[in-house]
Scaffold this active site. Structure first.
Site, PDB file in Angstrom:
ATOM      1  CB  CYS A   2      35.999  15.524  34.505  1.00 37.87           C
ATOM      2  SG  CYS A   2      35.766  16.703  33.170  1.00 37.87           S
ATOM      3  NE  ARG A  50      32.579  19.475  29.515  1.00 39.05           N
ATOM      4  CZ  ARG A  50      32.259  20.163  28.428  1.00 39.05           C
ATOM      5  NH1 ARG A  50      31.136  20.831  28.375  1.00 39.05           N
ATOM      6  NH2 ARG A  50      33.063  20.174  27.377  1.00 39.05           N
ATOM      7  CG  LEU A  51      38.287  21.692  34.094  1.00 41.98           C
ATOM      8  CD1 LEU A  51      38.006  22.915  34.952  1.00 41.98           C
ATOM      9  CD2 LEU A  51      39.709  21.230  34.338  1.00 41.98           C
ATOM     10  CB  ALA A  52      34.013  22.896  29.903  1.00 40.19           C
ATOM     11  CB  ILE A  53      39.207  20.635  28.309  1.00 35.61           C
ATOM     12  CG1 ILE A  53      39.327  20.500  29.816  1.00 35.61           C
ATOM     13  CG2 ILE A  53      40.521  20.892  27.568  1.00 35.61           C
ATOM     14  CD1 ILE A  53      40.607  20.668  30.457  1.00 35.61           C
ATOM     15  CB  VAL A  54      37.280  19.313  23.973  1.00 30.89           C
ATOM     16  CG1 VAL A  54      36.869  19.201  22.502  1.00 30.89           C
ATOM     17  CG2 VAL A  54      38.780  19.135  24.113  1.00 30.89           C
ATOM     18  CG  ASP A  98      37.717  15.335  24.328  1.00 32.38           C
ATOM     19  OD1 ASP A  98      36.791  16.011  24.827  1.00 32.38           O
ATOM     20  OD2 ASP A  98      38.660  14.897  24.999  1.00 32.38           O
TER      21      ASP A  98
HETATM   22  N1  LIG Z   1      37.593  17.535  30.681  1.00 33.92           N
HETATM   23  C1  LIG Z   1      37.209  16.294  30.608  1.00 33.92           C
HETATM   24  O1  LIG Z   1      37.692  15.462  31.362  1.00 33.92           O
HETATM   25  C2  LIG Z   1      36.164  15.860  29.609  1.00 33.92           C
HETATM   26  C3  LIG Z   1      36.215  16.448  28.251  1.00 33.92           C
HETATM   27  N2  LIG Z   1      37.488  16.296  27.601  1.00 33.92           N
HETATM   28  C4  LIG Z   1      35.756  17.892  28.236  1.00 33.92           C
HETATM   29  O2  LIG Z   1      36.439  18.742  27.737  1.00 33.92           O
HETATM   30  O3  LIG Z   1      34.692  18.160  28.719  1.00 33.92           O
END
Ligand SMILES: NC(=O)C[C@H](N)C(=O)O
Length: 325
Positions: A2, A50-54, A98
């Protein structure tokens, strides 16, 4: 990956300054195409790409504590966030991110909470109650962070130097395993493992322990709500990672939603030895799909893009490449 940008204590709080900060944050857009956010409080700004992961649906940033007096912008993955949430029972979480745990941990434990985090991260946290702030970077500096100072006395933090270089009088690479606190006005090391001061490691060689630790390290990184793949080089490290992932993929949330085929990627020329190694590896990985990019011109284009993306970060290339995450 991100992108974060925080600017604290600017003297000019005009709309033009806000627009400038949004423009600088856009320079980090390639790090996070899923969402752009900014929170401002008086002369402080926290921005996020944001790169959405969680929790892709509600985990947009900046993130807050219950009454929004504590604000955080985070690049990272906190692997033990569920465990930490369980410790923070009375706290009400607004998202499934998270990273939200960081705001609540600060409320509960103050600046000392950073070594409770198991993960890779760089973040900036603003406490609007006394306008203090902290910034921290993970133990070994997997997530990048730069710190700068403006001529007006403002303090800046960014995932990449390109958001600071035109507006700061000077800037530094934020040291891994450190915390900056505006209350003390300085950097201090938060990561102090017992072996840190040993010049020669004293722990006996234990291959089983190495294997177990390696497997655990790979498994905890499968914590995602979005599909993922493994980048293969044909070498030992990435092959080992792929083999651990393929054995544990079926147990993950991702597999339940997206199926348990492991996607692997490889970029390179069709060197017979590498192809042979990759083919051998794929026969041992159950249910895997290989994506191989071998067009020379495309690969060169990607390199060109990479150099532009990392602009001004390549003075020490080997150190900087892992910092793309
Ligand atoms: N991807 C990130 O750096 C932030 C967070 N873990 C998310 O999934 O949005």
């Amino acid at each position: 990956m991100c992108g974060i940008l925080a600017v604290l204590g600017v003297s000019d709080v005009s709309l033009a300054k806000r627009s400038r900060i949004i423009e600088l944050s856009r320079r980090l857009r390639h790090r996070g195409p899923d969402w752009s956010g900014i929170h401002s409080f008086e002369d402080c700004y926290l921005a996020h790409q944001r790169l959405a992961i969680v929790d892709p649906t509600s985990g947009d940033q900046p993130l807050y504590n219950e009454d929004k007096t504590v604000v955080v912008t985070v690049n990272g993955e906190i692997y033990n966030h569920e465990e930490l949430k369980a410790k923070l029972k009375p706290h009400k979480f607004q998202t499934g991110s998270d990273c939200e745990v960081i705001a609540h941990l600060y409320e509960e434990y103050g600046e000392e909470f950073v070594d409770m985090l198991d993960g890779m991260f760089s973040f900036v946290l603003l406490d609007t109650r006394d306008k203090s702030f902290i910034a921290a970077r993970d133990a070994i500096g997997i997530c990048p962070l730069y710190m700068g100072w403006g001529l007006d006395g403002s303090v800046w933090f960014s995932s990449e130097m390109k958001a600071l270089s035109d507006d700061c009088e000077r800037f530094i690479s934020f040291p891994p395993g450190h915390l900056y606190s505006s209350k003390t006005g300085g950097l201090r090391r938060w990561y102090n493992p017992p072996w840190f001061s040993e010049s020669i490691p004293s722990a006996p060689y234990d291959p089983l322990l190495i294997r177990e630790s390696f497997e655990k390290a790979v498994i905890k990184r499968l914590m995602t709500d979005v599909p993922f793949g493994v980048l293969l080089s044909g070498g030992l490290d990435s092959s080992l990672v792929a083999s651990v992932v393929s054995r544990h993929l079926a147990e993950t949330k991702v597999a339940r939603q997206w199926g348990n085929k492991l996607h692997t990627f490889c970029i390179g020329l069709k060197v017979p030895l590498i192809l042979k190694l990759l083919r051998k590896l794929l026969t041992t990985l159950a249910q895997s799909i290989m994506n191989y990019t071998s067009q020379c011109r495309r690969a060169l284009m990607l390199w060109k893009k990479l150099f532009i993306t990392l602009r001004r970060m390549m003075s020490r290339p080997l150190e900087q490449v892992p910092q793309c995450f």
